[in-house]
Write a protein that holds these residues in place. Structure first.
Motif, PDB file in Angstrom:
ATOM      1  N   HIS A 288       0.838  -1.203   0.000  1.00  0.00           N
ATOM      2  CA  HIS A 288       0.000   0.000   0.000  1.00  0.00           C
ATOM      3  C   HIS A 288       0.871   1.249   0.000  1.00  0.00           C
ATOM      4  N   SER A 289       0.691   2.080  -1.037  1.00  0.00           N
ATOM      5  CA  SER A 289       1.348   3.384  -1.068  1.00  0.00           C
ATOM      6  C   SER A 289       0.290   4.445  -0.800  1.00  0.00           C
ATOM      7  N   ASN A 290       0.658   5.697  -0.903  1.00  0.00           N
ATOM      8  CA  ASN A 290      -0.307   6.772  -0.661  1.00  0.00           C
ATOM      9  C   ASN A 290      -1.438   6.775  -1.674  1.00  0.00           C
ATOM     10  N   THR A 291      -1.151   6.268  -2.874  1.00  0.00           N
ATOM     11  CA  THR A 291      -2.127   6.368  -3.971  1.00  0.00           C
ATOM     12  C   THR A 291      -2.720   5.039  -4.406  1.00  0.00           C
ATOM     13  N   GLU A 292      -2.037   3.937  -4.129  1.00  0.00           N
ATOM     14  CA  GLU A 292      -2.494   2.649  -4.661  1.00  0.00           C
ATOM     15  C   GLU A 292      -2.299   1.523  -3.659  1.00  0.00           C
ATOM     16  N   THR A 293      -3.095   0.461  -3.848  1.00  0.00           N
ATOM     17  CA  THR A 293      -2.924  -0.767  -3.077  1.00  0.00           C
ATOM     18  C   THR A 293      -2.851  -1.943  -4.048  1.00  0.00           C
ATOM     19  N   LEU A 294      -1.891  -2.823  -3.831  1.00  0.00           N
ATOM     20  CA  LEU A 294      -1.762  -4.019  -4.655  1.00  0.00           C
ATOM     21  C   LEU A 294      -1.919  -5.250  -3.766  1.00  0.00           C
ATOM     22  N   GLU A 295      -3.023  -5.982  -3.968  1.00  0.00           N
ATOM     23  CA  GLU A 295      -3.200  -7.268  -3.290  1.00  0.00           C
ATOM     24  C   GLU A 295      -2.426  -8.307  -4.097  1.00  0.00           C
ATOM     25  N   THR A 296      -1.623  -9.110  -3.441  1.00  0.00           N
ATOM     26  CA  THR A 296      -0.693  -9.983  -4.174  1.00  0.00           C
ATOM     27  C   THR A 296      -1.268 -11.340  -4.539  1.00  0.00           C
ATOM     28  N   TYR A 297      -2.534 -11.592  -4.216  1.00  0.00           N
ATOM     29  CA  TYR A 297      -3.128 -12.878  -4.577  1.00  0.00           C
ATOM     30  C   TYR A 297      -3.360 -12.919  -6.093  1.00  0.00           C
ATOM     31  N   CYS A 298      -2.848 -13.944  -6.744  1.00  0.00           N
ATOM     32  CA  CYS A 298      -2.973 -14.106  -8.194  1.00  0.00           C
ATOM     33  C   CYS A 298      -2.390 -12.917  -8.969  1.00  0.00           C
ATOM     34  N   VAL A 299      -1.283 -12.426  -8.473  1.00  0.00           N
ATOM     35  CA  VAL A 299      -0.536 -11.358  -9.148  1.00  0.00           C
ATOM     36  C   VAL A 299       0.869 -11.871  -9.413  1.00  0.00           C
ATOM     37  N   ASN A 301       4.973 -11.981 -10.000  1.00  0.00           N
ATOM     38  CA  ASN A 301       6.101 -11.363  -9.315  1.00  0.00           C
ATOM     39  C   ASN A 301       6.588 -10.125 -10.070  1.00  0.00           C
ATOM     40  N   GLU A 302       6.434 -10.153 -11.401  1.00  0.00           N
ATOM     41  CA  GLU A 302       6.830  -8.994 -12.215  1.00  0.00           C
ATOM     42  C   GLU A 302       6.002  -7.760 -11.856  1.00  0.00           C
ATOM     43  N   ASP A 303       4.710  -7.967 -11.607  1.00  0.00           N
ATOM     44  CA  ASP A 303       3.859  -6.836 -11.227  1.00  0.00           C
ATOM     45  C   ASP A 303       4.201  -6.310  -9.829  1.00  0.00           C
ATOM     46  N   VAL A 304       4.607  -7.216  -8.953  1.00  0.00           N
ATOM     47  CA  VAL A 304       5.048  -6.796  -7.617  1.00  0.00           C
ATOM     48  C   VAL A 304       6.328  -5.964  -7.737  1.00  0.00           C
ATOM     49  N   MET A 305       7.256  -6.415  -8.582  1.00  0.00           N
ATOM     50  CA  MET A 305       8.493  -5.666  -8.811  1.00  0.00           C
ATOM     51  C   MET A 305       8.197  -4.293  -9.401  1.00  0.00           C
ATOM     52  N   ALA A 306       7.240  -4.254 -10.334  1.00  0.00           N
ATOM     53  CA  ALA A 306       6.878  -2.974 -10.949  1.00  0.00           C
ATOM     54  C   ALA A 306       6.314  -2.011  -9.904  1.00  0.00           C
ATOM     55  N   PHE A 307       5.498  -2.529  -8.994  1.00  0.00           N
ATOM     56  CA  PHE A 307       4.887  -1.689  -7.959  1.00  0.00           C
ATOM     57  C   PHE A 307       5.958  -1.131  -7.026  1.00  0.00           C
ATOM     58  N   THR A 308       6.868  -1.992  -6.568  1.00  0.00           N
ATOM     59  CA  THR A 308       7.892  -1.534  -5.620  1.00  0.00           C
ATOM     60  C   THR A 308       8.950  -0.670  -6.294  1.00  0.00           C
ATOM     61  N   SER A 309       9.112  -0.825  -7.618  1.00  0.00           N
ATOM     62  CA  SER A 309      10.108  -0.018  -8.340  1.00  0.00           C
ATOM     63  C   SER A 309       9.567   1.336  -8.766  1.00  0.00           C
ATOM     64  N   HIS A 313       6.208   5.388  -5.634  1.00  0.00           N
ATOM     65  CA  HIS A 313       5.960   4.578  -4.439  1.00  0.00           C
ATOM     66  C   HIS A 313       7.232   4.514  -3.589  1.00  0.00           C
ATOM     67  N   ASN A 314       7.667   5.651  -3.100  1.00  0.00           N
ATOM     68  CA  ASN A 314       8.900   5.685  -2.308  1.00  0.00           C
ATOM     69  C   ASN A 314       8.692   5.210  -0.872  1.00  0.00           C
ATOM     70  N   THR A 315       7.449   5.293  -0.402  1.00  0.00           N
ATOM     71  CA  THR A 315       7.107   4.730   0.907  1.00  0.00           C
ATOM     72  C   THR A 315       5.948   3.767   0.716  1.00  0.00           C
ATOM     73  N   ILE A 316       6.110   2.550   1.215  1.00  0.00           N
ATOM     74  CA  ILE A 316       5.086   1.510   1.065  1.00  0.00           C
ATOM     75  C   ILE A 316       4.877   0.818   2.403  1.00  0.00           C
ATOM     76  N   ASN A 329       1.975  -5.121   9.611  1.00  0.00           N
ATOM     77  CA  ASN A 329       2.078  -4.008   8.663  1.00  0.00           C
ATOM     78  C   ASN A 329       3.386  -3.278   8.932  1.00  0.00           C
ATOM     79  N   ILE A 330       4.270  -3.266   7.944  1.00  0.00           N
ATOM     80  CA  ILE A 330       5.598  -2.682   8.122  1.00  0.00           C
ATOM     81  C   ILE A 330       5.813  -1.587   7.073  1.00  0.00           C
ATOM     82  N   GLU A 331       6.046  -0.384   7.537  1.00  0.00           N
ATOM     83  CA  GLU A 331       6.259   0.744   6.622  1.00  0.00           C
ATOM     84  C   GLU A 331       7.747   0.902   6.328  1.00  0.00           C
ATOM     85  N   LEU A 332       8.072   0.956   5.032  1.00  0.00           N
ATOM     86  CA  LEU A 332       9.459   1.137   4.603  1.00  0.00           C
ATOM     87  C   LEU A 332       9.545   2.307   3.626  1.00  0.00           C
TER      88      LEU A 332
END
Length: 685
Positions: A288-299, A301-309, A313-316, A329-332
């Motif tokens: 979860h970033s300030n603007t978007e949330t990505l649920e990782t079920y049936c997603v 790994n490439e889409d997860v990498m895209a979200f974190t990159s 999304h500098n804080t998630i 819930n861990i904020e980084l």
């Protein structure tokens, strides 16, 4: 205009309905892409019927690569666009794309229904049905609904049998417990296939986005296979792969067999490492970033990498499931982190003489500054440490090095020659520019062996070719990939909201005027390779730029190396070496069972078991010499590295694993033996 692009900045590497705003965006992207191509591409192609039919084929093939979704009637309905795409591009008419997104989404939904319906069906494993395996080039689209159901029924039954045999290699166990094992596994594998289809629907955020970006890529790939469309996240990932440090969370993820996104590595010193609450094997449930949330079920790994990159999304907030089942819930927040893959370390190999070894993973650089320090600077540091150990020669390992910064390749080449031209760049207007090593003197003057393979590409080929032309090193291994073009990343609009194009803008040539484009750098000494015959090199890719030559330039060539004698001695060793015989046999086993497999047999447990165990037994027998091989030479760290790792137990463990891998590598063994032969033939003063 092109001449103003510095050669050192080049890289040689939602619902599907209600489009309106997205449609306008796509139109703007197509229009902007056309203009960027016309102005900047090395060899822009005319937008005509020829372009239309080729882009159509690329587009359709990439929408459904394995022909597992679309039907023949779908393709027939699409055919009316075959010679119309050029008109759509010229007229900026974009509504043609809607039907592809709509049909693809319908086919995915239909496949999900078919697969779900099979859960209540009693599968037949009696041999009534036949399994057919054929090369990918022979795949065909489904004829009708019955063909779709038959395909998924067979595929699921095969997957069930395959998984059962993977889990238990004793046939009698499987036969006696078959009903129980099958009924337990079936719903899991059905869910896995459904998840894969949902991944496709979620790819790039939606089917709509996936289809549109697939078209933009087809347009670019028709020009050449190294030109691509990047959205903002893809651009970020690509640039990070070529950088020696990056803003990141320091987490590497993977998708496990249960479909969970798990943490497989945490980079020391990173945000995740310093936080202390995240561990390897933790499962990421959502981001979860300030603007978007990505649920990782049936997603994926490439889409997860895209979200974190994503640079937005500098804080998630990472929702993590710990191994004990608790949720956290861990904020980084991203921090500047050294890219571990883009680091080099020097090692000492001792046999008859002491030589240095450095593996170069990519030609990474500091992308924030044209004068930034990257790979070449890191190699110079390692060379300094190695030379303090009085090494007599050097092995540079460029296997699987896909390229990177041309500046770094140029700087590295200059470290091993006194002075002179290194490569010739050619622009689309026919003008040329010679890249030179302007610094007199060499950092290392002793004998060198450069290891390459089929996956050494672009900047690594630039370096290998320079060393070969100057007679500065013996090139050993397999013919390289064959990419002699350079790319830049260009925004499609001023602020990058339309995306980016990685565009081929130049070709580069050897100082002789010859090119390795679609040909590769041919080693002085060729070694058998597991990947021979896989047809992964550039010459096998559609629309690759042609090989040609231009006028060469004068350069101060070194004295001829005794290649003929070294080659004779190497061939004699290879021909009597059980390890390289094993490589040849394994290579043929892979080609026969994957690339050329064209067979059929009845769909039964016994037949699948025989097929799998036969391949597994052959692999085990052929691989035995390699598995049990231990080289005679010694590998150790420099004194400096010993000091650094002595304070860190994790680094000690990793280091021991690396030393073991280096010692057991038959290619490093042969490379160092060739280097020893070279030292014997040309003794150092």
């Amino acid at each position: 205009m092109l001449k103003k692009i510095s050669p050192f900045l080049l890289f040689s590497l939602i619902s599907v309905f209600g489009y309106s705003q997205n449609e306008d965006l796509f139109c703007d992207q197509v229009k902007a892409l056309k203009k960027v191509i016309e102005v900047n591409h090395y060899l822009p192609k005319t937008v005509d019927d020829s372009l239309s039919t080729h882009v159509f084929d690329l587009f359709l093939n990439n929408l459904d690569e394995n022909k597992r979704l679309l039907t023949k009637s779908d393709v027939t309905s699409f055919e009316k666009d075959r010679f119309e795409l050029d008109d759509y591009i010229e007229n900026n008419s974009c509504d043609f794309i809607d039907k592809y997104a709509m049909v693809l989404n319908e086919r995915i939904e239909n496949s999900k229904k078919v697969i779900s319906s099979l859960e209540s069906e009693n599968f037949d494993y009696s041999g009534k049905d036949t399994l057919r395996f054929k090369p990918e080039s022979k795949f065909i689209y489904f004829k009708n609904e019955e063909a779709i159901k038959r395909y998924w029924s067979k595929r699921l039954r095969y997957n069930i049998l395959y998984t059962l045999v993977e889990n238990d290699s004793i046939l009698e166990h499987l036969q006696s417990d078959f009903k129980t094992l099958e009924s337990d596994l079936k719903p899991k594998l059905i869910q896995k296939e459904l998840c894969k289809l949902e991944e496709l629907q979620n790819r790039l955020g939606s089917v709509d986005h996936f289809v549109k970006e697939t078209f933009l890529n087809a347009y670019l790939h028709y020009l050449d296979p190294n030109s691509s469309f990047f959205n903002a996240s893809e651009k970020e990932i690509f640039e990070n792969s070529l950088s020696n440090d990056q803003l990141s969370f320091g987490i590497i993820t993977s998708k496990n067999d249960d479909g969970d996104i798990t943490i497989v590595h945490i980079t020391p010193g990173s945000a995740a490492f310093n936080n202390g609450n995240i561990e390897v094997n933790d499962v990421i449930k959502s981001l979860h970033s300030n603007t978007e949330t990505l649920e990782t079920y049936c997603v994926s790994n490439e889409d997860v990498m895209a979200f974190t990159s994503d640079q937005n999304h500098n804080t998630i907030i990472f929702k993590i499931k710990k191994q004990n089942g608790t949720l956290k819930n861990i904020e980084l927040t991203k921090t500047k982190t050294k890219t571990e893959e883009n680091t080099v370390s020097g090692y000492i190999i001792e046999d008859k003489s002491k030589v240095g070894y450095i593996s170069i993973p990519s030609f990474y650089s500091d992308l924030e500054s044209p004068n930034g320090l990257g790979l070449a600077n890191d190699v110079a540091k390692e060379l300094y440490k190695l030379q303090k150990e009085n090494i007599q020669g050097l092995i540079l390992d460029l296997r699987f090095n896909g390229g990177g910064s041309m500046k770094e390749a140029s700087d590295l080449s200059g470290m091993f020659i006194n002075r002179g031209p290194l490569s010739i760049l050619k622009y689309s207007n026919g003008e040329t520019y010679t890249i030179k090593d302007s610094n007199r003197g060499a950092l290392f003057t002793k004998p060198i062996v450069v290891l390459v393979n089929n996956y050494s590409a672009s900047a690594s080929e630039f370096f290998a070719a320079s060393m070969q032309d100057y007679n500065r090193a013996i090139i050993v291994g397999s013919t390289t990939h064959g990419k002699a073009s350079a790319q830049v990343i260009l925004p499609l609009d001023v602020d990058g909201k339309l995306g980016f194009s990685k565009l081929t803008v130049e070709k580069f040539y050897r100082v002789t005027g010859k090119s390795h484009q679609a040909q590769g750098v041919i080693p002085d000494i060729i070694l058998p390779n597991l990947y021979d015959g896989f047809k992964t090199q550039e010459k096998f890719i559609d629309y690759a730029l042609a090989n040609d030559s231009i006028a060469g330039v004068k350069y101060p060539k070194h004295k001829q190396l005794p290649i003929k004698q070294l080659k004779k001695q190497s061939i004699a060793r290879i021909n009597s070496n059980a390890n390289f015989d094993a490589v040849k046999q394994l290579n043929q086993l892979i080609i026969k069972n994957y690339f050329e497999l064209d067979t059929e047999y009845l769909l039964t447990l016994d037949n699948v078991y025989q097929e799998m165990t036969s391949y597994r037994d052959q692999w085990r027998t052929m691989n035995s010499p390699l598995k049990n091989h231990i080289s005679n030479f010694t590998v150790k760290n420099t004194e400096y590295t010993k000091e650094v790792i002595s304070y860190n137990d994790d680094k000690k463990t990793i280091n021991q694993s690396i030393l073991k891998d280096l010692k057991n590598d038959i290619y490093i063994e042969e490379a160092q033996t060739i280097l020893q032969d070279l030292l014997n033939l040309i003794p150092l003063n």
